[in-house]
Design a protein around this motif. Structure first.
Motif, PDB file in Angstrom:
ATOM      1  N   LEU A  44       0.829  -1.205   0.000  1.00 48.17           N
ATOM      2  CA  LEU A  44       0.000   0.000   0.000  1.00 48.17           C
ATOM      3  C   LEU A  44       0.866   1.259   0.000  1.00 48.17           C
ATOM      4  O   LEU A  44       0.539   2.236  -0.681  1.00 48.17           O
ATOM      5  CB  LEU A  44      -0.954  -0.010   1.197  1.00 48.17           C
ATOM      6  CG  LEU A  44      -2.104  -1.010   1.092  1.00 48.17           C
ATOM      7  CD1 LEU A  44      -2.790  -1.204   2.439  1.00 48.17           C
ATOM      8  CD2 LEU A  44      -3.110  -0.562   0.041  1.00 48.17           C
ATOM      9  N   ALA A  45       1.963   1.225   0.737  1.00 47.70           N
ATOM     10  CA  ALA A  45       2.879   2.381   0.739  1.00 47.70           C
ATOM     11  C   ALA A  45       3.448   2.601  -0.658  1.00 47.70           C
ATOM     12  O   ALA A  45       3.515   3.729  -1.144  1.00 47.70           O
ATOM     13  CB  ALA A  45       4.001   2.155   1.752  1.00 47.70           C
ATOM     14  N   GLY A  46       3.865   1.537  -1.311  1.00 45.72           N
ATOM     15  CA  GLY A  46       4.394   1.653  -2.666  1.00 45.72           C
ATOM     16  C   GLY A  46       3.337   2.074  -3.670  1.00 45.72           C
ATOM     17  O   GLY A  46       3.619   2.828  -4.616  1.00 45.72           O
ATOM     18  N   MET A  47       2.108   1.613  -3.470  1.00 44.62           N
ATOM     19  CA  MET A  47       1.017   1.961  -4.388  1.00 44.62           C
ATOM     20  C   MET A  47       0.735   3.456  -4.411  1.00 44.62           C
ATOM     21  O   MET A  47       0.240   3.980  -5.410  1.00 44.62           O
ATOM     22  CB  MET A  47      -0.267   1.211  -4.006  1.00 44.62           C
ATOM     23  CG  MET A  47      -0.337  -0.190  -4.533  1.00 44.62           C
ATOM     24  SD  MET A  47      -1.925  -0.977  -4.144  1.00 44.62           S
ATOM     25  CE  MET A  47      -3.070   0.062  -5.038  1.00 44.62           C
ATOM     26  N   THR A  48       1.052   4.136  -3.325  1.00 46.84           N
ATOM     27  CA  THR A  48       0.827   5.584  -3.276  1.00 46.84           C
ATOM     28  C   THR A  48       1.544   6.269  -4.439  1.00 46.84           C
ATOM     29  O   THR A  48       0.963   7.102  -5.144  1.00 46.84           O
ATOM     30  CB  THR A  48       1.352   6.147  -1.938  1.00 46.84           C
ATOM     31  OG1 THR A  48       0.702   5.463  -0.875  1.00 46.84           O
ATOM     32  CG2 THR A  48       1.110   7.618  -1.822  1.00 46.84           C
ATOM     33  N   PHE A  49       2.803   5.897  -4.641  1.00 44.92           N
ATOM     34  CA  PHE A  49       3.589   6.516  -5.712  1.00 44.92           C
ATOM     35  C   PHE A  49       3.109   6.069  -7.089  1.00 44.92           C
ATOM     36  O   PHE A  49       3.064   6.871  -8.022  1.00 44.92           O
ATOM     37  CB  PHE A  49       5.075   6.188  -5.522  1.00 44.92           C
ATOM     38  CG  PHE A  49       5.623   6.783  -4.266  1.00 44.92           C
ATOM     39  CD1 PHE A  49       5.981   8.120  -4.216  1.00 44.92           C
ATOM     40  CD2 PHE A  49       5.750   6.020  -3.122  1.00 44.92           C
ATOM     41  CE1 PHE A  49       6.470   8.686  -3.051  1.00 44.92           C
ATOM     42  CE2 PHE A  49       6.244   6.564  -1.949  1.00 44.92           C
ATOM     43  CZ  PHE A  49       6.603   7.906  -1.916  1.00 44.92           C
ATOM     44  N   ILE A  68       7.877   4.169 -10.269  1.00 44.17           N
ATOM     45  CA  ILE A  68       8.126   2.786  -9.854  1.00 44.17           C
ATOM     46  C   ILE A  68       9.352   2.705  -8.931  1.00 44.17           C
ATOM     47  O   ILE A  68       9.408   1.875  -8.027  1.00 44.17           O
ATOM     48  CB  ILE A  68       8.256   1.847 -11.072  1.00 44.17           C
ATOM     49  CG1 ILE A  68       8.077   0.402 -10.627  1.00 44.17           C
ATOM     50  CG2 ILE A  68       9.561   2.059 -11.803  1.00 44.17           C
ATOM     51  CD1 ILE A  68       7.735  -0.539 -11.760  1.00 44.17           C
ATOM     52  N   ILE A  69      10.312   3.607  -9.116  1.00 41.47           N
ATOM     53  CA  ILE A  69      11.494   3.649  -8.243  1.00 41.47           C
ATOM     54  C   ILE A  69      11.054   3.982  -6.820  1.00 41.47           C
ATOM     55  O   ILE A  69      11.405   3.282  -5.872  1.00 41.47           O
ATOM     56  CB  ILE A  69      12.505   4.708  -8.740  1.00 41.47           C
ATOM     57  CG1 ILE A  69      12.948   4.383 -10.140  1.00 41.47           C
ATOM     58  CG2 ILE A  69      13.628   4.900  -7.754  1.00 41.47           C
ATOM     59  CD1 ILE A  69      14.315   3.851 -10.307  1.00 41.47           C
ATOM     60  N   ALA A  70      10.309   5.050  -6.664  1.00 43.20           N
ATOM     61  CA  ALA A  70       9.831   5.443  -5.334  1.00 43.20           C
ATOM     62  C   ALA A  70       8.936   4.360  -4.744  1.00 43.20           C
ATOM     63  O   ALA A  70       8.960   4.113  -3.535  1.00 43.20           O
ATOM     64  CB  ALA A  70       9.080   6.768  -5.418  1.00 43.20           C
ATOM     65  N   ALA A  71       8.141   3.703  -5.592  1.00 43.39           N
ATOM     66  CA  ALA A  71       7.240   2.647  -5.107  1.00 43.39           C
ATOM     67  C   ALA A  71       8.029   1.472  -4.533  1.00 43.39           C
ATOM     68  O   ALA A  71       7.702   0.963  -3.457  1.00 43.39           O
ATOM     69  CB  ALA A  71       6.328   2.177  -6.243  1.00 43.39           C
ATOM     70  N   VAL A  72       9.066   1.053  -5.227  1.00 41.46           N
ATOM     71  CA  VAL A  72       9.889  -0.066  -4.742  1.00 41.46           C
ATOM     72  C   VAL A  72      10.608   0.332  -3.463  1.00 41.46           C
ATOM     73  O   VAL A  72      10.650  -0.444  -2.496  1.00 41.46           O
ATOM     74  CB  VAL A  72      10.885  -0.529  -5.823  1.00 41.46           C
ATOM     75  CG1 VAL A  72      11.911  -1.494  -5.255  1.00 41.46           C
ATOM     76  CG2 VAL A  72      10.137  -1.163  -6.987  1.00 41.46           C
ATOM     77  N   GLY A 180      14.206  10.082   2.492  1.00 44.70           N
ATOM     78  CA  GLY A 180      14.114   9.412   1.183  1.00 44.70           C
ATOM     79  C   GLY A 180      13.243  10.193   0.216  1.00 44.70           C
ATOM     80  O   GLY A 180      13.579  10.330  -0.977  1.00 44.70           O
ATOM     81  N   LEU A 181      12.131  10.720   0.719  1.00 43.81           N
ATOM     82  CA  LEU A 181      11.286  11.565  -0.125  1.00 43.81           C
ATOM     83  C   LEU A 181      12.046  12.812  -0.570  1.00 43.81           C
ATOM     84  O   LEU A 181      11.979  13.211  -1.738  1.00 43.81           O
ATOM     85  CB  LEU A 181      10.017  11.967   0.631  1.00 43.81           C
ATOM     86  CG  LEU A 181       8.980  10.882   0.810  1.00 43.81           C
ATOM     87  CD1 LEU A 181       7.859  11.360   1.754  1.00 43.81           C
ATOM     88  CD2 LEU A 181       8.394  10.457  -0.518  1.00 43.81           C
ATOM     89  N   ALA A 182      12.782  13.403   0.368  1.00 43.04           N
ATOM     90  CA  ALA A 182      13.577  14.584   0.018  1.00 43.04           C
ATOM     91  C   ALA A 182      14.624  14.251  -1.040  1.00 43.04           C
ATOM     92  O   ALA A 182      14.828  15.020  -1.978  1.00 43.04           O
ATOM     93  CB  ALA A 182      14.251  15.144   1.279  1.00 43.04           C
ATOM     94  N   ALA A 183      15.262  13.097  -0.909  1.00 43.93           N
ATOM     95  CA  ALA A 183      16.283  12.690  -1.893  1.00 43.93           C
ATOM     96  C   ALA A 183      15.683  12.563  -3.283  1.00 43.93           C
ATOM     97  O   ALA A 183      16.286  12.999  -4.270  1.00 43.93           O
ATOM     98  CB  ALA A 183      16.925  11.374  -1.464  1.00 43.93           C
ATOM     99  N   LEU A 184      14.500  11.971  -3.363  1.00 44.93           N
ATOM    100  CA  LEU A 184      13.848  11.814  -4.668  1.00 44.93           C
ATOM    101  C   LEU A 184      13.406  13.153  -5.243  1.00 44.93           C
ATOM    102  O   LEU A 184      13.484  13.374  -6.451  1.00 44.93           O
ATOM    103  CB  LEU A 184      12.662  10.855  -4.553  1.00 44.93           C
ATOM    104  CG  LEU A 184      13.033   9.387  -4.307  1.00 44.93           C
ATOM    105  CD1 LEU A 184      11.802   8.568  -3.954  1.00 44.93           C
ATOM    106  CD2 LEU A 184      13.745   8.790  -5.517  1.00 44.93           C
TER     107      LEU A 184
END
Length: 186
Positions: A44-49, A68-72, A180-184
């Motif tokens: 579910l967390a990955g599905m958000t992205f 898909i990168i952020a999702a994984v 991690g969000l900031a890095a992306l």
């Protein structure tokens, strides 16, 4: 949620229905099955992205380097955090009759599995660096501020899964998600 998703597109509506189905499955069955509930929460967390990517462009959402990168990354990060939380909550889960990974394989075994998933995440975070998809900011934040310190901490946690270490680990993992969000984004 489905009505709002329908206003965006049929693809987003399908994603919303899948998420609702997974939540239903989690609440009525999977949270009582070792590791399955953890995997559903991570999915579910990955599905958000992926849902955000599909909302913008259904086809491009699956291309690299896309959402898909952020999702994984989110899936693996949340899976590690879920396992650490299960270690932290072992007595409460046992008292409620909810079987968890730490109860089945022991605290050290569960911590080792969390370290293993985090190693997979660390390897995955290097792919964008090696492919040149993201800039120096991503590399610095991901490799030096998130990956290496958290990997070291999780190894220490594996050797000393005390309540204090688990509490610190849970907070560090939350901070790692934000970083991690900031890095992306950078």
């Amino acid at each position: 949620a489905v009505l709002l998703a329908f206003a965006v597109s049929l693809s987003v509506t399908i994603m919303a229905l899948v998420a609702i189905s997974l939540l239903f499955l989690y609440n009525y069955y999977a949270k009582r099955v070792v590791l399955v509930g953890n995997v559903i929460i991570a999915l579910l967390a990955g599905m958000t992205f992926m849902t955000g990517g599909v909302a913008v462009d259904r086809v491009l959402a699956t291309y690299l380097p896309g959402p898909i990168i952020a999702a994984v990354f989110a899936l693996l990060f949340h899976l590690v955090r879920e396992i650490v939380k299960d270690i932290e909550d072992i007595e409460g889960d046992r008292a409620c009759g909810i079987p968890t990974l730490p109860q089945k394989v022991g605290v050290s075994g569960a911590a080792l599995i969390a370290v293993g998933f985090f190693v997979v995440l660390v390897i995955a975070t290097y792919i964008p660096v090696l492919e040149g998809w993201f800039g120096t900011g991503y590399k610095i934040i991901t490799v030096y501020i998130i990956d290496l310190p958290l990997l070291c901490f999780l190894i220490f946690l594996w050797g000393n899964p005390s309540p204090a270490m688990l509490r610190i680990g849970s907070h560090w993992l939350k901070a790692g998600m934000i970083l991690g969000l900031a890095a992306l984004l950078i």
